[in-house]
Structure formats: C-alpha cells, structure tokens
Design a protein around this motif. Structure first.
Motif, short mmCIF file in Angstrom:
data_model
loop_
_atom_site.label_atom_id
_atom_site.label_comp_id
_atom_site.label_asym_id
_atom_site.label_seq_id
_atom_site.Cartn_x
_atom_site.Cartn_y
_atom_site.Cartn_z
N CYS A 185 -45.18 16.46 -20.13
CA CYS A 185 -44.60 17.68 -20.68
C CYS A 185 -45.34 18.91 -20.17
O CYS A 185 -46.45 18.83 -19.65
N ASP A 186 -44.71 20.05 -20.34
CA ASP A 186 -45.26 21.32 -19.88
C ASP A 186 -46.59 21.60 -20.60
O ASP A 186 -46.65 21.65 -21.83
N VAL A 187 -47.65 21.77 -19.82
CA VAL A 187 -48.98 21.97 -20.40
C VAL A 187 -49.06 23.25 -21.22
O VAL A 187 -49.84 23.34 -22.18
N LEU A 188 -48.25 24.27 -20.88
CA LEU A 188 -48.29 25.52 -21.65
C LEU A 188 -47.87 25.26 -23.09
O LEU A 188 -48.44 25.82 -24.03
N GLY A 189 -46.87 24.40 -23.27
CA GLY A 189 -46.43 24.06 -24.62
C GLY A 189 -47.51 23.34 -25.40
O GLY A 189 -47.66 23.53 -26.61
N LYS A 190 -48.29 22.50 -24.71
CA LYS A 190 -49.36 21.77 -25.38
C LYS A 190 -50.44 22.72 -25.90
O LYS A 190 -50.93 22.57 -27.02
N TYR A 191 -50.80 23.71 -25.09
CA TYR A 191 -51.83 24.65 -25.52
C TYR A 191 -51.35 25.55 -26.65
O TYR A 191 -52.10 25.85 -27.57
N VAL A 192 -50.09 25.97 -26.58
CA VAL A 192 -49.54 26.78 -27.67
C VAL A 192 -49.53 25.98 -28.97
O VAL A 192 -49.91 26.46 -30.03
N ASP A 193 -49.11 24.72 -28.88
CA ASP A 193 -49.08 23.85 -30.06
C ASP A 193 -50.47 23.68 -30.64
O ASP A 193 -50.68 23.75 -31.86
N HIS A 194 -51.46 23.47 -29.77
CA HIS A 194 -52.83 23.30 -30.24
C HIS A 194 -53.35 24.57 -30.91
O HIS A 194 -53.99 24.52 -31.96
N LEU A 195 -53.05 25.71 -30.31
CA LEU A 195 -53.52 26.98 -30.86
C LEU A 195 -52.91 27.24 -32.23
O LEU A 195 -53.60 27.67 -33.17
N LEU A 196 -51.63 26.97 -32.35
CA LEU A 196 -50.94 27.23 -33.61
C LEU A 196 -51.41 26.31 -34.73
O LEU A 196 -51.30 26.65 -35.91
N HIS A 197 -51.92 25.15 -34.39
CA HIS A 197 -52.34 24.19 -35.40
C HIS A 197 -53.86 24.02 -35.47
O HIS A 197 -54.35 23.09 -36.10
N PHE A 198 -54.57 24.93 -34.83
CA PHE A 198 -56.03 24.83 -34.81
C PHE A 198 -56.61 25.03 -36.21
O PHE A 198 -56.20 25.90 -36.95
N ARG A 199 -57.57 24.19 -36.54
CA ARG A 199 -58.21 24.27 -37.84
C ARG A 199 -59.73 24.28 -37.67
O ARG A 199 -60.28 23.71 -36.73
N SER A 200 -60.40 24.90 -38.60
CA SER A 200 -61.86 24.86 -38.60
C SER A 200 -62.36 24.76 -40.04
O SER A 200 -61.62 25.02 -40.99
N GLN A 201 -63.61 24.39 -40.19
CA GLN A 201 -64.19 24.26 -41.52
C GLN A 201 -64.50 25.65 -42.10
O GLN A 201 -65.07 26.51 -41.44
N ASP A 202 -64.10 25.86 -43.39
CA ASP A 202 -64.51 27.10 -44.05
C ASP A 202 -65.82 26.82 -44.79
O ASP A 202 -66.40 25.75 -44.71
N HIS A 203 -66.33 27.79 -45.52
CA HIS A 203 -67.63 27.65 -46.18
C HIS A 203 -67.62 26.59 -47.27
O HIS A 203 -68.66 26.05 -47.63
N SER A 204 -66.47 26.27 -47.81
CA SER A 204 -66.39 25.27 -48.86
C SER A 204 -66.28 23.86 -48.29
O SER A 204 -66.29 22.88 -49.03
#
Length: 222
Positions: A185-204
């Motif tokens: 699949c188009d790699v641009l779509g993969k990066y957009v999908d990853h960016l939109l669903h990116f998660r990180s730990q908050d302080h809690s």
C-alpha cells in the motif's frame, strides 16, 4: 526506495530452500550492467539484497519473515519475476514511492478486457489493507506502481486497470484467476494513519492522544 516501474522480467535459475529460508538465483540482463554487492533489487516488489552476482545473474537471500508474507515462497525454477533496481537520487520519479516492503498478498479473482486495457479484480488476504486504499490512489502489485480504479471494502475487493505496455513488460501477462500477488500500500497513507493514531503516556500513566490543535500547528498541518 523504488518507483514501481519494472525494468525487466527475470527468470529463476535455481532456488535453494531450507525451511522458511531461501536463496534465489535469478537470470537477468538489463539490470546487470551496474550491479554491486549489497545493492537493493525489488523482486516481485520485495526489496532484497544482492549477495552474489556474475555477468548474467544475481543471488539474494529470503528470510523467513519475507517467505511467510509474500508470494516468493511459490516460485520455482523457471518462474518469471518483475525486477527493478533501487531508484537513483537523480532519476525521474515516474511511479510513486515504493519501499519494497510488502504488506501482504492477495488473490486475483478475475481479469477482463476494457477496450485497450485489462482490469484485474483482487481480493487481499488481509482486510486491514483497505484503510490505505482510495479510488484513484496508488497501490503496488508485484512491484508495479498502479492506480486503483475501484475499492469495495464491503465486498472485500479492489481493481486496477492495466495498459497494454505494462501488461506486456511485466509478469502480470501470465497472471490468471487464482494467482497470488504481492500487495504494498501507499506509504504516505501508512504514515498519516500512524500520526492520526499516535498515543503517548500522560502523567497518570494512561494512554493519551497527542493529536491536538497545537500538535498539528507545531508540525505544519494547520
């Protein structure tokens, strides 16, 4: 990186297989004029590394991960394969960005004529690839840069239309209903999908989304 414009059709000379590992020896001509050890060559859309070569052939290793997720495991001596060397930095970009990292395989359900073109209908083995597919978007099949003319996630199929030149110059000319084909699949779509669903730990310690208006502004999206 590749463009999805096939340079020539190669022929499998020998295949050494040990479990899910293989060494492929491939006869070629056009691409042999500047091959070096360590070069990347896409074989049916799979980025592989040259480990040996002579004037008329080259050898590549296939690791178990690649064996399990591509159609290379179906190759036999005499099989035809699409070949493309990695893109030069000063070359023309005639297709689209192709990494040679196959997302999975699909089955050709049928091929039909549409005036001077041939339409291939394909059912991917993994439904997850549909999130990267849009009508008139790009997809890579066996290393060929193609345009999606129809995407039907409900039916679980997509279609591409092939011009006579592409059909004649690639292994698609030999692919019939039931054949297995590599899909990237188009790699641009993969990066957009990853960016939109990116998660990180908050302080809690909980998962918190970083997709905020400020994040988009800081990264040049708004």
């Amino acid at each position: 990186m590749f463009t999805g414009l096939i340079e020539e059709i190669g022929t499998m000379r020998r295949i050494y297989r040990k479990g899910e590992a293989m060494i492929l020896h491939i006869d070629a001509s056009t691409i042999m004029n500047d091959v070096q050890l360590g070069d990347s060559i896409a074989v049916n859309g799979v980025c592989l590394t040259v480990v040996a070569f002579d004037k008329t052939s080259f050898s590549v290793d296939v690791m178990p991960q690649t064996f399990r997720h591509t159609n290379l495991k179906l190759l036999q001596s005499g099989s035809k394969v699409n070949l493309e060397r990695a893109m030069r930095a000063n070359g023309r970009f005639g297709g689209h960005i192709v990494q040679g990292h196959v997302d999975g395989t699909g089955t050709i359900l049928g091929r039909s004529e549409d005036a001077n073109a041939v339409v291939f209908e394909i059912r991917p083995d993994q439904e997850s690839v549909f999130k990267y597919m849009i009508s008139q978007g790009s997809v890579t099949l066996d290393g060929i840069s193609l345009t999606l003319i129809q995407v039907d996630q409900e039916a679980g199929t997509f279609a591409v239309s092939i011009i006579p030149h592409t059909l004649a110059q690639t292994v698609l000319q030999q692919k019939e209903s039931g054949a297995t084909i590599n899909i990237e699949c188009d790699v641009l779509g993969k990066y957009v999908d990853h960016l939109l669903h990116f998660r990180s730990q908050d302080h809690s310690g909980k998962q918190a989304s970083r997709m905020t208006a400020q994040f988009l502004a800081d990264n040049g999206f708004i």
